[in-house]
Design an enzyme around this catalytic site. Structure first.
Site, PDB file in Angstrom:
ATOM      1  N   LYS B  59      39.714  36.469  32.081  1.00 29.10           N
ATOM      2  CA  LYS B  59      38.942  35.941  33.215  1.00 29.10           C
ATOM      3  C   LYS B  59      37.630  35.362  32.689  1.00 29.10           C
ATOM      4  O   LYS B  59      37.104  35.839  31.674  1.00 29.10           O
ATOM      5  CB  LYS B  59      38.713  37.093  34.201  1.00 29.10           C
ATOM      6  CG  LYS B  59      38.176  36.703  35.562  1.00 29.10           C
ATOM      7  CD  LYS B  59      38.134  37.943  36.467  1.00 29.10           C
ATOM      8  CE  LYS B  59      37.473  37.696  37.794  1.00 29.10           C
ATOM      9  NZ  LYS B  59      37.474  38.882  38.661  1.00 29.10           N
ATOM     10  N   SER B 134      39.116  38.140  43.273  1.00 27.20           N
ATOM     11  CA  SER B 134      38.555  37.020  42.552  1.00 27.20           C
ATOM     12  C   SER B 134      39.336  36.637  41.291  1.00 27.20           C
ATOM     13  O   SER B 134      39.097  35.581  40.740  1.00 27.20           O
ATOM     14  CB  SER B 134      37.115  37.351  42.162  1.00 27.20           C
ATOM     15  OG  SER B 134      37.080  38.467  41.291  1.00 27.20           O
ATOM     16  N   SER B 158      39.578  42.998  43.183  1.00 28.60           N
ATOM     17  CA  SER B 158      39.779  41.667  42.596  1.00 28.60           C
ATOM     18  C   SER B 158      40.925  41.547  41.595  1.00 28.60           C
ATOM     19  O   SER B 158      41.262  40.450  41.155  1.00 28.60           O
ATOM     20  CB  SER B 158      38.488  41.201  41.924  1.00 28.60           C
ATOM     21  OG  SER B 158      37.551  40.857  42.901  1.00 28.60           O
TER      22      SER B 158
END
Lengths: 101, 460
Positions: B59, B134, B158
């Site tokens: 990420k 996310s 997330s």
């Protein structure tokens, strides 16, 4: 519980504290969103559990010289009841019976 | 599109064939779904080991030395990581290689990956829908066969929510299982690095590699049970009878009928398979969202105050110090991040109702105690991962509260610091993936992973 009104004045103050600016064109929607977020957050004030008096929590002391004796008082009372003092100064407890202090 | 890469036989495959497969999948899917922000120039990792030839994505808020880690934000757009995250070093040390960095909501604040300066990641099953967030790019990278393992972060769901929305497995470990060194801080007491993968076995093996006591993160700890999973034969797991706590009453939760029905169908399946299922009322579940937003926003306002345009990223030379800082932050942060910083600033401001923050801290302790009691009665709590199925792109982007409601079942694990995993639960009538979540007591990660493996096997 005291609640603040989310208005332009408050928004400007928060922006200033957070070192942010906002676009005047977005002010209305930002105020709306901000108000909704704070309203959602403030629902935890509905939780029903005992909130003890802060002073009782943070100033509850146990007398080291008598484990059965417990003071529940505010900071001024603690100072007043402190076992060893000289000229209004708190002194650390004696480490042996012969210690004059 | 769905030729995913699992660990099965990966060591025996040539690096060239794996690399070719990944490149084809990137070419086919990346521009269509907006998954990778950047593809790295990777090569075969000379370190052999447990994860030899395993492709991973990271990420955009996890550090990989000398590579950009922008948190999908303007303020860190060209920021290069000065060191690698502890977990990245661990994975590289066991032979894995990094394909690229994945899209995310700015500073991990969001549930749809729409709050990214790079644009939204679309759901690989149907691009009209969001991939979740996310860590939306991370989940999509697994489904499209770009990686076997995707590293993400989970502050309030997330990892688990995008995993559920894309049909992957998403694991949020107990707070401290993975070092947070090299993860950009959003809310330090809630943040955890987590893993999205194709199956529980792959995730467990990676978790065993990533776990360790990092001297640079004092909240991290060595979990010997988890370490054993590196070479564990999951098919041999019998386990004593485990008790699963389930919810029967959703009256206080904004859940869709479709999700509720799928969840109840799962419970009756478990009953049929002779799993021990008991009905519970998860304590304070209805207050977990507001509680989460008080804690997370207060910590975010503090953590993000370091981005002043002087030390990091975006900078300018206009005006005095205060004007420069204000300009950098105003231009650098997106709308959702600003909303959360403002809320966090208000919550922690003098003059605001101070009892609210204190009450939140006390409620967190109370919640933890209540769940300790609950986990002394049941081994796992089973919940839907999300209250709704994947929603359409743009549907909730202007409604922050509707967006936050996505985390109705996931924030609780972060608040109490426990471990949880999202597992696929089939699809909706429209063919979109949904998931269910198993939560266990803190430090029960190994048991959670073993049991999840067995459950998925039994459910077929």
């Amino acid at each position: 519980m005291k609640k603040l009104r989310i208005d332009k004045k408050l928004l400007d103050k928060m922006c200033d504290l957070a070192k942010l600016d906002h676009d005047p064109g977005e002010e209305e929607s930002l105020l709306k969103d901000f108000g909704e977020i704070m309203a959602m957050i403030e629902t935890i004030s509905n939780v029903d559990f005992p909130m003890k008096d802060e002073r009782m929590i943070f100033h509850q002391v146990i007398n080291q010289f008598s484990s059965t004796k417990k003071y529940e008082c505010d900071s001024e009372q603690i100072i007043e009841k402190f076992p060893h003092k000289r000229d209004d100064q708190l002194l650390s407890p004696p480490v042996s019976g012969n210690n004059d202090e | 599109m769905m030729n995913r890469i699992t660990f099965d036989g990966i060591k025996e495959k040539s690096f060239k064939s794996i690399s070719k497969h990944i490149n084809e999948n990137i070419k086919k899917n990346n521009s269509k779904f907006n998954i990778l922000i950047e593809k790295f120039n990777y090569d075969k990792n000379p370190n052999g080991g447990l994860l030899e030839n395993v492709p991973i994505t990271i990420k955009d808020n996890i550090f990989y030395k000398n590579h950009i880690a922008s948190c999908a934000s303007n303020i860190l757009k060209n920021y290069r990581a000065p060191y690698s995250a502890y977990v990245v070093e661990k994975l590289l040390g066991e032979g894995a290689f990094i394909v690229g960095r994945t899209n995310m909501d700015e500073f991990a604040m969001g549930s749809s990956t729409e709050y990214s300066i790079y644009g939204p990641t679309k759901n690989p099953i149907d691009p009209k829908f969001v991939a979740g967030g996310s860590s939306g790019g991370a989940a999509a990278s697994i489904i499209t066969g770009i990686a076997s393992i995707a590293l993400g972060s989970d502050t309030g769901g997330s990892i688990r929510q995008p995993a559920a929305f894309c049909g992957a497995v998403g694991y949020k470990p107990t707070y401290g299982v993975f070092s947070r060194r090299g993860l950009v801080a959003f809310s330090s007491s809630l943040d955890q690095i987590g893993i999205i993968g194709n199956n529980v076995g792959d995730i467990a093996k990676s978790a065993a590699v990533m776990n360790g006591k990092d001297p640079h993160d004092l909240s991290s700890y060595l979990d010997r049970e988890l370490k054993h999973l590196a070479e564990y034969d999951f098919d041999s797991y019998e386990g004593e009878r485990k008790i699963i706590g389930v919810i029967h009453d959703f009256s206080d939760t904004p859940i869709s009928k479709e999700i509720e029905n799928s969840y109840k169908k799962l419970i009756s399946e478990l009953n049929k398979m002779n799993y021990e299922v008991v009905s519970i009322f998860p304590p304070f579940l209805e207050y977990s969202l507001p509680l989460y937003h008080i804690l997370a926003n207060a910590e975010a306002a503090s953590n993000l105050s370091r981005y002043d345009g002087l030390k990091y990223g975006l900078s300018n030379n206009e005006g005095n110090y205060f004007e420069r800082v204000k300009k950098a932050r105003t231009e650098g942060f997106g709308r959702e991040v600003k909303r959360r910083i403002l809320a966090g600033t208000l919550i922690t401001s003098e003059g605001y109702d101070i009892d609210l923050y204190k009450k939140a801290q006390k409620l967190r302790v109370l919640l933890k105690k209540n769940y300790d009691v609950l986990f002394s009665t049941v081994n796992f709590v089973l919940m839907p991962t999300t209250p709704t199925s994947p929603f359409k792109l743009g549907e909730k982007i202007n409604d922050p509260i509707a967006m936050y409601n996505n985390d109705a079942f996931t924030t609780i694990a972060n608040i109490i610091g426990s471990c949880a995993i999202s597992l696929p639960l089939g699809t909706t009538s429209g063919g979109l993936p949904i998931g269910f979540q198993l939560m266990a007591a803190p430090k029960e990660d190994a048991e959670l992973l073993k049991f999840s493996y067995k459950l998925m096997k039994d459910l077929g």
